[in-house]
Motif scaffolding. Structure first.
Motif, PDB file in Angstrom:
ATOM      1  N   VAL A  25      47.712 -91.226  11.999  1.00 40.42           N
ATOM      2  CA  VAL A  25      47.409 -89.884  11.519  1.00 40.42           C
ATOM      3  C   VAL A  25      46.611 -89.980  10.225  1.00 40.42           C
ATOM      4  N   LYS A  26      45.551 -89.197  10.137  1.00 37.93           N
ATOM      5  CA  LYS A  26      44.737 -89.173   8.928  1.00 37.93           C
ATOM      6  C   LYS A  26      44.424 -87.726   8.568  1.00 37.93           C
ATOM      7  N   VAL A  27      44.694 -87.358   7.318  1.00 43.14           N
ATOM      8  CA  VAL A  27      44.298 -86.033   6.835  1.00 43.14           C
ATOM      9  C   VAL A  27      42.849 -86.131   6.385  1.00 43.14           C
ATOM     10  N   THR A  28      41.978 -85.387   7.045  1.00 42.63           N
ATOM     11  CA  THR A  28      40.539 -85.500   6.804  1.00 42.63           C
ATOM     12  C   THR A  28      39.970 -84.348   5.982  1.00 42.63           C
ATOM     13  N   SER A  29      40.729 -83.249   5.865  1.00 47.38           N
ATOM     14  CA  SER A  29      40.213 -82.093   5.135  1.00 47.38           C
ATOM     15  C   SER A  29      41.358 -81.341   4.480  1.00 47.38           C
ATOM     16  N   LEU A  30      41.119 -80.864   3.262  1.00 45.08           N
ATOM     17  CA  LEU A  30      42.127 -80.123   2.509  1.00 45.08           C
ATOM     18  C   LEU A  30      41.524 -78.812   2.037  1.00 45.08           C
ATOM     19  N   VAL A  31      42.244 -77.714   2.301  1.00 49.74           N
ATOM     20  CA  VAL A  31      41.775 -76.380   1.926  1.00 49.74           C
ATOM     21  C   VAL A  31      42.717 -75.809   0.866  1.00 49.74           C
ATOM     22  N   GLY A  32      42.147 -75.291  -0.212  1.00 54.12           N
ATOM     23  CA  GLY A  32      42.950 -74.682  -1.269  1.00 54.12           C
ATOM     24  C   GLY A  32      42.308 -73.419  -1.789  1.00 54.12           C
ATOM     25  N   ARG A  33      43.042 -72.710  -2.628  1.00 47.07           N
ATOM     26  CA  ARG A  33      42.534 -71.436  -3.161  1.00 47.07           C
ATOM     27  C   ARG A  33      41.463 -71.665  -4.226  1.00 47.07           C
ATOM     28  N   ARG A  34      41.664 -72.702  -5.062  1.00 42.49           N
ATOM     29  CA  ARG A  34      40.696 -73.020  -6.122  1.00 42.49           C
ATOM     30  C   ARG A  34      40.207 -74.451  -5.919  1.00 42.49           C
ATOM     31  N   LEU A  35      38.910 -74.661  -6.046  1.00 44.47           N
ATOM     32  CA  LEU A  35      38.309 -75.933  -5.658  1.00 44.47           C
ATOM     33  C   LEU A  35      38.760 -77.094  -6.534  1.00 44.47           C
ATOM     34  N   GLU A  36      38.767 -76.927  -7.847  1.00 43.15           N
ATOM     35  CA  GLU A  36      39.046 -78.069  -8.724  1.00 43.15           C
ATOM     36  C   GLU A  36      40.442 -78.660  -8.502  1.00 43.15           C
ATOM     37  N   PRO A  37      41.526 -77.855  -8.512  1.00 33.28           N
ATOM     38  CA  PRO A  37      42.846 -78.451  -8.233  1.00 33.28           C
ATOM     39  C   PRO A  37      42.964 -78.988  -6.810  1.00 33.28           C
ATOM     40  N   THR A  38      42.253 -78.365  -5.852  1.00 40.31           N
ATOM     41  CA  THR A  38      42.275 -78.860  -4.476  1.00 40.31           C
ATOM     42  C   THR A  38      41.624 -80.238  -4.405  1.00 40.31           C
ATOM     43  N   GLN A  39      40.522 -80.411  -5.119  1.00 38.30           N
ATOM     44  CA  GLN A  39      39.856 -81.721  -5.171  1.00 38.30           C
ATOM     45  C   GLN A  39      40.752 -82.768  -5.807  1.00 38.30           C
ATOM     46  N   ALA A  40      41.528 -82.366  -6.811  1.00 38.80           N
ATOM     47  CA  ALA A  40      42.428 -83.308  -7.484  1.00 38.80           C
ATOM     48  C   ALA A  40      43.515 -83.799  -6.523  1.00 38.80           C
ATOM     49  N   ILE A  41      44.084 -82.887  -5.722  1.00 40.76           N
ATOM     50  CA  ILE A  41      45.116 -83.288  -4.757  1.00 40.76           C
ATOM     51  C   ILE A  41      44.489 -84.131  -3.646  1.00 40.76           C
ATOM     52  N   ALA A  42      43.283 -83.771  -3.226  1.00 39.99           N
ATOM     53  CA  ALA A  42      42.579 -84.564  -2.205  1.00 39.99           C
ATOM     54  C   ALA A  42      42.371 -85.992  -2.700  1.00 39.99           C
ATOM     55  N   ALA A  43      42.001 -86.150  -3.950  1.00 41.82           N
ATOM     56  CA  ALA A  43      41.807 -87.485  -4.518  1.00 41.82           C
ATOM     57  C   ALA A  43      43.127 -88.247  -4.567  1.00 41.82           C
ATOM     58  N   LYS A  44      44.194 -87.555  -4.915  1.00 43.41           N
ATOM     59  CA  LYS A  44      45.516 -88.179  -5.000  1.00 43.41           C
ATOM     60  C   LYS A  44      45.947 -88.759  -3.659  1.00 43.41           C
ATOM     61  N   TYR A  45      45.614 -88.055  -2.552  1.00 45.23           N
ATOM     62  CA  TYR A  45      46.058 -88.476  -1.228  1.00 45.23           C
ATOM     63  C   TYR A  45      44.951 -89.147  -0.413  1.00 45.23           C
ATOM     64  N   GLY A  46      43.803 -89.385  -1.022  1.00 36.74           N
ATOM     65  CA  GLY A  46      42.722 -90.073  -0.330  1.00 36.74           C
ATOM     66  C   GLY A  46      42.095 -89.259   0.786  1.00 36.74           C
ATOM     67  N   ILE A  47      41.986 -87.952   0.580  1.00 38.77           N
ATOM     68  CA  ILE A  47      41.400 -87.053   1.573  1.00 38.77           C
ATOM     69  C   ILE A  47      39.925 -86.858   1.234  1.00 38.77           C
ATOM     70  N   GLY A  48      39.059 -87.086   2.194  1.00 40.42           N
ATOM     71  CA  GLY A  48      37.628 -87.129   1.923  1.00 40.42           C
ATOM     72  C   GLY A  48      36.957 -85.792   1.725  1.00 40.42           C
ATOM     73  N   HIS A  49      37.531 -84.708   2.224  1.00 48.37           N
ATOM     74  CA  HIS A  49      36.870 -83.396   2.163  1.00 48.37           C
ATOM     75  C   HIS A  49      37.816 -82.362   1.563  1.00 48.37           C
ATOM     76  N   ALA A  50      37.325 -81.583   0.621  1.00 46.99           N
ATOM     77  CA  ALA A  50      38.097 -80.498   0.015  1.00 46.99           C
ATOM     78  C   ALA A  50      37.230 -79.256  -0.040  1.00 46.99           C
ATOM     79  N   CYS A  51      37.836 -78.091   0.225  1.00 45.92           N
ATOM     80  CA  CYS A  51      37.073 -76.840   0.221  1.00 45.92           C
ATOM     81  C   CYS A  51      38.019 -75.676  -0.034  1.00 45.92           C
ATOM     82  N   THR A  52      37.451 -74.477  -0.118  1.00 49.55           N
ATOM     83  CA  THR A  52      38.260 -73.279  -0.347  1.00 49.55           C
ATOM     84  C   THR A  52      38.192 -72.298   0.820  1.00 49.55           C
TER      85      THR A  52
END
Length: 313
Positions: A25-52
């Motif tokens: 299983v691989k998480v390939t995309s992360l969606v959040g309400r605000r881009l900057e904190p979403t990108q931070a969590i994506a980096a923490k978990y090694g997720i390549g794509h972040a968006c809102t």
């Protein structure tokens, strides 16, 4: 299995922690309400794509399925959006905050044939699984469940103590856990009653509620819910049975005399959220209906609708 997760908040991270323990299983995309904190969590978990925008994730060719951990009021519409995009979907509890919306999701699932699962985690906690097997085998049967769901949320905060962009609800969210679990453990619900306390002047919701349920088997359930409780927080389930008494506290279980119950071997993990995600992945891989499918949990939302109409009257 390539997963997009929408809702990078407190509960979203619980799913990310569980998913990393599941092979293939691989998480390939992360969606959040605000881009900057979403990108931070994506980096923490090694997720390549972040968006809102959920649509950005759904348009990607490296997404097979979606887990929705977004605000309650968005659940039904986003679940439909995922299935319209041809994606399997697991939506966190509650499926919807109205019966009509819940029924529309079931209709779409039947139309598409996709796996559509709702995060009724109590079906997966090892504590409740252990007891479910006793009930299914006839070793014991529920006579009464006494349940307390208590939080201290006089302000609109999440589990991390951060301001929420939406308002939680005792009936459509927190009671849904117990209504579904009681039916899962004791059988179909044939009677339901509710009373509630005063509405919060700012949040517009009842901060205290009491619910009574009766199953076809004759078993009863008493559920007390509060956002006013300044004490131990969470949900505590007392199972009073014809052959034993147990108290379940999320993934842990003790007897009525507070003696710990060894849950070794009940499941491959002691984490209910991870077990829930394992079921979602397995159902997709095996082409079958999951435990806690939208069809299986819809009776819960029929009871919640009945209770809401009682309270409104």
């Amino acid at each position: 299995m390539r997963i997009a997760l929408a809702g990078a908040g407190a509960f979203g991270e619980k799913h990310l922690d569980g998913l990393k323990n599941i092979d293939g299983v691989k998480v390939t995309s992360l969606v959040g309400r605000r881009l900057e904190p979403t990108q931070a969590i994506a980096a923490k978990y090694g997720i390549g794509h972040a968006c809102t925008d959920l649509a950005d994730s759904l348009s990607r060719d490296d997404v097979d399925a979606v887990i929705l951990c977004t605000p309650t009021q968005m659940h039904a519409a986003q679940t439909l959006q995922c299935m319209d995009a041809g994606k399997h979907v697991q939506v966190e509890i509650p499926l919807a905050d109205s019966l009509a919306d819940a029924e529309s999701v079931l209709a779409k699932q039947r139309e598409t044939g996709l796996v559509c699962m709702v995060g009724h985690t109590r079906r997966f906690n090892p504590s409740h699984q252990y007891l479910h097997r006793k009930f299914a085998s006839g070793e014991a049967s529920v006579q009464q469940m006494d349940v307390q769901t208590y939080f201290f949320r006089r302000k609109n905060m999440n589990a991390k103590g951060e301001a929420r962009s939406w308002t939680d609800h005792l009936l459509w969210h927190h009671a849904a856990h117990t209504v579904d679990l009681f039916a899962y453990q004791a059988g179909p619900i044939v009677a339901a009653n509710a009373v509630q306390g005063p509405l919060h002047p700012d949040l517009g919701i009842a901060m205290d509620m009491s619910i009574q349920l009766k199953a076809e088997s004759g078993a009863i359930c008493t559920l007390s819910l509060s956002f006013n409780n300044d004490g131990p927080l969470g949900t505590f389930f007392r199972y009073i049975c014809d052959n034993g008494t147990w108290i379940a506290r999320y993934d842990d279980l003790v007897t009525g005399k507070e003696e710990p119950v060894d849950l070794t071997g009940v499941a491959v993990s002691s984490n209910g959220i991870e077990l829930q995600d394992r079921e979602f992945i397995a159902a997709i891989r095996e082409g079958r209906e999951p435990n806690s499918s939208v069809a299986q949990v819809l009776p819960c939302y029929r009871v919640l609708d009945q209770l809401e109409r009682q309270l409104s009257a």
